[in-house]
Design an enzyme around this catalytic site. Structure first.
Site, PDB file in Angstrom:
ATOM      1  N   GLU A 137       8.873  -8.530  -3.872  1.00  0.00           N
ATOM      2  CA  GLU A 137       8.773  -9.665  -2.944  1.00  0.00           C
ATOM      3  C   GLU A 137       9.706  -9.499  -1.745  1.00  0.00           C
ATOM      4  O   GLU A 137      10.216 -10.470  -1.188  1.00  0.00           O
ATOM      5  CB  GLU A 137       9.074 -10.996  -3.662  1.00  0.00           C
ATOM      6  CG  GLU A 137       8.232 -11.249  -4.896  1.00  0.00           C
ATOM      7  CD  GLU A 137       6.801 -11.618  -4.591  1.00  0.00           C
ATOM      8  OE1 GLU A 137       6.241 -11.038  -3.639  1.00  0.00           O
ATOM      9  OE2 GLU A 137       6.240 -12.467  -5.287  1.00  0.00           O
ATOM     10  N   ARG A 164      35.346  -8.725 -30.215  1.00  0.00           N
ATOM     11  CA  ARG A 164      35.911  -7.399 -29.949  1.00  0.00           C
ATOM     12  C   ARG A 164      37.361  -7.518 -29.475  1.00  0.00           C
ATOM     13  O   ARG A 164      37.687  -8.396 -28.672  1.00  0.00           O
ATOM     14  CB  ARG A 164      35.063  -6.679 -28.894  1.00  0.00           C
ATOM     15  CG  ARG A 164      35.465  -5.239 -28.670  1.00  0.00           C
ATOM     16  CD  ARG A 164      34.554  -4.585 -27.640  1.00  0.00           C
ATOM     17  NE  ARG A 164      34.987  -3.220 -27.368  1.00  0.00           N
ATOM     18  CZ  ARG A 164      34.755  -2.570 -26.234  1.00  0.00           C
ATOM     19  NH1 ARG A 164      34.106  -3.159 -25.258  1.00  0.00           N
ATOM     20  NH2 ARG A 164      35.165  -1.333 -26.064  1.00  0.00           N
ATOM     21  N   GLY A 187       5.180  -1.375   2.555  1.00  0.00           N
ATOM     22  CA  GLY A 187       5.223  -2.608   1.786  1.00  0.00           C
ATOM     23  C   GLY A 187       5.374  -3.839   2.654  1.00  0.00           C
ATOM     24  O   GLY A 187       4.398  -4.496   3.005  1.00  0.00           O
ATOM     25  N   SER A 188       6.597  -4.155   3.049  1.00  0.00           N
ATOM     26  CA  SER A 188       6.858  -5.389   3.782  1.00  0.00           C
ATOM     27  C   SER A 188       6.305  -5.364   5.210  1.00  0.00           C
ATOM     28  O   SER A 188       6.139  -6.416   5.824  1.00  0.00           O
ATOM     29  CB  SER A 188       8.370  -5.662   3.820  1.00  0.00           C
ATOM     30  OG  SER A 188       8.883  -5.807   2.512  1.00  0.00           O
ATOM     31  N   GLU A 234       0.845  -1.198   0.000  1.00  0.00           N
ATOM     32  CA  GLU A 234       0.000   0.000   0.000  1.00  0.00           C
ATOM     33  C   GLU A 234       0.881   1.249   0.000  1.00  0.00           C
ATOM     34  O   GLU A 234       2.085   1.166   0.276  1.00  0.00           O
ATOM     35  CB  GLU A 234      -0.905  -0.013   1.232  1.00  0.00           C
ATOM     36  CG  GLU A 234      -1.884  -1.174   1.235  1.00  0.00           C
ATOM     37  CD  GLU A 234      -2.854  -1.141   2.414  1.00  0.00           C
ATOM     38  OE1 GLU A 234      -3.703  -2.027   2.483  1.00  0.00           O
ATOM     39  OE2 GLU A 234      -2.739  -0.225   3.261  1.00  0.00           O
ATOM     40  N   GLN A 274      29.478  -3.254 -19.261  1.00  0.00           N
ATOM     41  CA  GLN A 274      30.882  -2.857 -19.318  1.00  0.00           C
ATOM     42  C   GLN A 274      31.592  -3.496 -20.514  1.00  0.00           C
ATOM     43  O   GLN A 274      32.420  -2.852 -21.181  1.00  0.00           O
ATOM     44  CB  GLN A 274      31.592  -3.244 -18.017  1.00  0.00           C
ATOM     45  CG  GLN A 274      32.896  -2.525 -17.771  1.00  0.00           C
ATOM     46  CD  GLN A 274      32.696  -1.061 -17.403  1.00  0.00           C
ATOM     47  OE1 GLN A 274      31.591  -0.634 -17.091  1.00  0.00           O
ATOM     48  NE2 GLN A 274      33.758  -0.274 -17.468  1.00  0.00           N
ATOM     49  N   GLY A 321      31.077  -1.597 -23.567  1.00  0.00           N
ATOM     50  CA  GLY A 321      31.651  -0.256 -23.618  1.00  0.00           C
ATOM     51  C   GLY A 321      30.569   0.790 -23.850  1.00  0.00           C
ATOM     52  O   GLY A 321      29.467   0.702 -23.312  1.00  0.00           O
ATOM     53  N   GLY A 322      30.884   1.779 -24.668  1.00  0.00           N
ATOM     54  CA  GLY A 322      29.933   2.858 -24.929  1.00  0.00           C
ATOM     55  C   GLY A 322      28.641   2.380 -25.541  1.00  0.00           C
ATOM     56  O   GLY A 322      27.569   2.967 -25.311  1.00  0.00           O
ATOM     57  N   GLN A 335      42.502  -9.879 -18.156  1.00  0.00           N
ATOM     58  CA  GLN A 335      41.993 -10.388 -16.892  1.00  0.00           C
ATOM     59  C   GLN A 335      40.994  -9.446 -16.235  1.00  0.00           C
ATOM     60  O   GLN A 335      40.113  -9.877 -15.500  1.00  0.00           O
ATOM     61  CB  GLN A 335      43.163 -10.661 -15.939  1.00  0.00           C
ATOM     62  CG  GLN A 335      44.057 -11.797 -16.393  1.00  0.00           C
ATOM     63  CD  GLN A 335      45.218 -12.016 -15.447  1.00  0.00           C
ATOM     64  OE1 GLN A 335      45.400 -11.270 -14.492  1.00  0.00           O
ATOM     65  NE2 GLN A 335      46.015 -13.042 -15.722  1.00  0.00           N
TER      66      GLN A 335
END
Length: 381
Positions: free
Chosen positions: A364, A269, A130-131, A126, A337, A340-341, A280
């Site tokens: 939930e 890529r 919530g919880s 409401e 990530q 990239g762009g 890495q």
């Protein structure tokens, strides 16, 4: 082995994958970009009987329990997480009816849901909270053979859509009894005094409409009280715990989708003349995500087995929901990530995943609520 599928589960997974790949994947992006509920796709999905996966054959279901439902949610989410949201949000009202309703109520309300004739929404949260169930304000006053409902609910997903047939809502029937004064009601669409608000645009669950429910002297027959008066709290807690397994499965599917997109883009890529995964700085975080995906799958399957066997499962479901929803956010972040762009452009599917993952960390019960549930294990005798 814990992850081995039964023959029926394998058939189910193959059937859902066929729908997801052949029907959902080619069409869903247009709906998501426009924040539009995919009525015809949902109707087709309903016609295949998947909504009844978890429920008993006598109600028209497949009898595959929470384990089966988690398979459906994960497979759908690997293609479109917000379509999985439509499925899991329909499962909550179905679960409360399946577990607590009378045989007559199951025939009248659950069987048509299993048959895919309509979909339902769940009303708990409401505007005031919530919880925290103590904050529920929706009031149900007894009046002869009816209860009269006044108040509202928010964030009710599936309500107000063309396929919406009913809502199950939690209301205060006995305010002097605190949490033991809550009860659950079935409220069909078209009941005088029951109306829904307009769906807002969200950063996730873009095709799964979530609206406010309004009750203005809404008269509901006593025959539509689910279970016994005052059982609402127990019904909420059990239904939410099962729902958390499906949210976790949706998070797992999202994480798999993120890795699918990251691998498809990253394998073609190069950076500094080397394949991007040879670095890495990206390869190791992706390895961590793949490891966590395996862990999440084990947690989800274990909590579903506990649920289906009638054993205590609330803590385990909170662990699974917390872990998988947080994993979804991590996987979405690293997948963006890798792009990239390009990862922030809406033309690329990966751009939507961060918003989708954030919703899973809230619904939930937020991640903070899950940690509260889990932390109780530290003080329980």
């Amino acid at each position: 082995m814990l992850l081995d599928l039964t023959e029926d589960e394998t058939l189910l997974k193959n059937a859902v994958e066929a729908f997801a790949e052949n029907r959902l994947r080619p069409a869903i992006k247009d709906y998501a970009d426009r924040h539009r509920f995919p009525t015809e796709l949902v109707r087709e999905f309903l016609g295949l009987g998947f909504m009844g996966t978890a429920y008993p054959p006598e109600a028209g279901g497949a009898g595959l329990g929470t384990r089966g439902a988690a398979i459906v949610a994960e497979v759908l989410a690997r293609v479109e997480p917000s379509f999985a949201a439509i499925y899991l949000c329909n499962s909550a009202p179905m679960t409360v009816i399946a577990r607590y309703a009378s045989d007559e109520q199951k025939r009248r309300w659950l069987a048509p849901l299993c048959a895919g004739e309509t979909i339902a929404s769940f009303g708990v949260t409401e505007p005031s909270g919530g919880s925290d169930v103590a904050s529920i304000k929706l009031r149900a006053m007894e009046d002869g053979d009816h209860f009269v409902l006044n108040g509202s609910k928010i964030f009710s997903t599936n309500a107000g859509t063309p396929l919406h047939g009913l809502s199950t809502v939690i209301a205060v029937t006995d305010p002097d009894k605190g949490p033991k004064g809550l009860s659950t009601f079935i409220v069909p669409v078209g009941t005088p005094g029951f109306s829904v608000g307009k769906a807002g645009r969200k950063i996730g669950w873009r095709i799964a409409d979530s609206v406010e429910l309004f009750f203005d002297n809404c008269r509901v027959p006593k025959a539509q009280l689910v279970g016994e008066r005052g059982e609402g709290l127990k019904q909420i807690l059990t239904t939410l715990s099962i729902g958390r397994i499906l949210v976790a499965a949706t998070g797992l599917g999202l994480a798999r989708k993120a890795m699918d997109l990251a691998k498809a883009y990253g394998n073609g890529r190069k950076v500094g003349g080397r394949a991007i995964f040879a670095h890495q700085g990206l390869a190791f975080p992706l390895a961590d995500i793949l490891t966590k995906i395996h862990a999440a799958e084990l947690m989800i399957r274990h909590s579903a087995i506990l649920s289906d066997s009638g054993r205590a499962f609330r803590t385990e479901t909170s662990m699974a929901k917390l872990f998988a929803s947080e994993l979804a956010g991590e996987a979405a972040d690293i997948a963006v990530q890798v792009h990239g762009g390009y990862g922030v452009y809406e033309d690329y599917d990966v751009s939507s995943l961060l918003g989708e993952a954030k919703v899973l960390q809230i619904v939930e019960g937020t991640s903070e609520v899950q940690r509260l549930v889990i932390a109780r294990e530290l003080t329980d005798a």
